[in-house]
Design an enzyme around this catalytic site. Sequence first.
Site, short mmCIF file in Angstrom:
data_model
loop_
_atom_site.label_atom_id
_atom_site.label_comp_id
_atom_site.label_asym_id
_atom_site.label_seq_id
_atom_site.Cartn_x
_atom_site.Cartn_y
_atom_site.Cartn_z
N ASP A 158 34.62 36.54 39.42
CA ASP A 158 33.87 36.96 38.55
C ASP A 158 34.54 37.83 37.74
O ASP A 158 35.62 38.61 37.83
CB ASP A 158 32.80 37.91 39.37
CG ASP A 158 31.88 38.65 38.37
OD1 ASP A 158 30.94 38.07 37.78
OD2 ASP A 158 32.16 39.82 37.96
N GLU A 163 36.07 33.17 36.02
CA GLU A 163 34.78 33.31 35.05
C GLU A 163 35.46 34.32 33.95
O GLU A 163 35.94 35.39 34.12
CB GLU A 163 33.53 33.96 35.49
CG GLU A 163 32.54 34.29 34.21
CD GLU A 163 31.82 35.49 34.29
OE1 GLU A 163 30.77 35.54 33.86
OE2 GLU A 163 32.55 36.56 34.85
#
Length: 685
Positions: A307, A377
């Site tokens: 993330d 990401e």
Amino acid sequence: MSARKDGGPMELGESIRNPGFKEAADGGSASSVSGSERRRSSAVKLDADADAQEYTQVKPYAGMPKEVLLLHSSKARYRVPREILFWLIVCCTLALVAVTITIIAMSPPCLRWWQITPVYQVYPRSFRDSDGDGVGDLKGIKEKLDHFLDLNIKAVWISPFYRSPMKDFGYDVEDFRDIDPLFGNMKDFEELLAEMHNKGLRLIMDFIPNHTSDRHRWFNLSRTRDPHYEDYYVWTDCDPASPKPNNWVSIFGNSSWTYDEVRGQCYLHQFLKEQPDLNLRNPDVVQEIKDLIIFWLEKGVDGFRMDAVKHMLEAAHLRDEPQVDPDLPPELVTTEWDLYHDYTTSQVGLHDMLREFRAEMDTYSREPGRYRFMVTESYDYEEVEKTMMYYGTPLVKESDFPFNFYLLDLPHNTSGWWAKHLVDLWMSNMPRGQWPNWVVGNHDRSRIGSSAGRIYVRAINLMLLTLPGTPTTYYGEEIGMENINITQSEVQDPAGKYNVSLSRDPERSPMQWNDEMNAGFNSITNITWLPVHPDYEKVNVEVQMQDKGSVLSQYRFLNALRQSELPFLRGWFCYVLADTDVFSYLRELDGHKEAYLVVINFGKASTTTDLSAIQELPEQLSVLMSTNPANDGKVFQKSRVQTEPGEGLVIRYSTYTRFHPSHPAECYVSEKACYLETIGILYKC
Ligand code: GLC
Ligand code: MG
């Protein structure tokens, strides 16, 4: 060979006592040996002494001693076939080794599991609520695993379910080694993972290396200046009355600094103030992250979605970032778009760290079939080259691919040439030999069906599943789910608390399973954490499974085609045409007779496309599948291919004439391979 040296007389004596020997001496079974042979054996020169002479008289019999055996084995009729057999075995072995080496050298590498299957994203709060509290959970996911099998999807990424105060719905982690009670417990997780593995499914965890919750044990120890944890977060002195040591802003708006009364300093948070940024310049913190990665790898998870990676490091000097508009009064700098993020994102050292994480994962990837996958990401917007860095280098691996978010921009200009532009942004910037991927939705972005328009949903799925690389499907995209409307009072997402238009709730509504209560998301109580979309009676899995022409059935058909037809997984991808309405490309593989032409109308008008300039295409094009089922099987002249807005066609044609040799600039392949149709194998070419 001396019988005497080997204790011959004794053995001879034993032999005499041996009934077989007696039999031979008596002219028993051995008497069948011809006289000439007897003469030949007696001609064999052993020793000059009497014992040896006696040996030359004997004939083969069962249980004969070594010396007798050796005596016979040296006769030509035994020796010659033996030698022939020996050399035959040697030659066959060498030939086998040579063939094996050639096959290995000629074979293209096998595709890995994350290349073959699409990756399906489950947002656990919204997938299936098994206990009726209105929020989805792990048991709920377990109940629905067959849905993935129906779709022929083998990789499932589940957004965070760690213990969390849920300020950012799980992206604020209080304990990385525990499951939030809302989602279940560790046993539920282990059961889910075991069941997924039983069914041949892979589980990809969400992992958040940039920050923790402010309720994390580390943060409490850090704010109380525990010597070991003091530098676990990014702290600096600041004025409590105006806690802004510099102009940095949070992704959720306003200053990324908050004053902490306990410690009497400001801490950095690139997201919510309840999500303090870890200080990844501290080697102890990096080690903690590695330990966590190992913890989950040991549990058996198949990969991680990393993330918000670009935020992992910040410049230690904490200087102001340059303003996009230098004339904007500094107090009006409040959003991520007001600054150039020279000091808060993509800092030097970031990739080294991710590569270290990758190396940890590689140590768990050695067993056959246990490759651990990593996807990163990072929204780098127009700085696509920054995204490409996450592929690593030919020598040092990083992620298997960074998420490709560019197709999320499709609604900006639904047209053929814009679709091609977005696809090409990736294809022309991706390092050679790497593997592409495509994202058209996730829990942070409006559903594509709502932003691009419902009429394009099928065409977008068609493109996703026929482009080269791994497709990503956000839950509900396979049935064409759309955003829900959220009023200010219904907002759950912290990002939407001040400005409802920024809320991510609309794309997080409950999964629509059937036309029953709560669309089958929660069949126990009438509570759902977000409203169910009112279209659920038509847009749901159960109804669409029955309908051959549904969005779901088309998804299943295309995914099956993608996985069964080599040109889609291993073949060339070539641009054929892009205009205001139509984006067209083909998929072909050398030596493979069947090739595929894709024609998608992303425009606003019905159109007739002239492909007669493409010599490699046959005159007549027959539609294998159209997003409008009425057009399945239709045959077009290649000069007149008709499509309606939002219609996509997959056309199959047979030829050995390939398009790519004469259009190298229009074509791309990850790993070149050719097909040998006669025996059905792939080889390097
Ligand atoms: C990622 C997540 C997003 C979250 C943020 C902070 O961008 O996708 O949902 O809010 O990271 O963790
Ligand atoms: Mg950070």
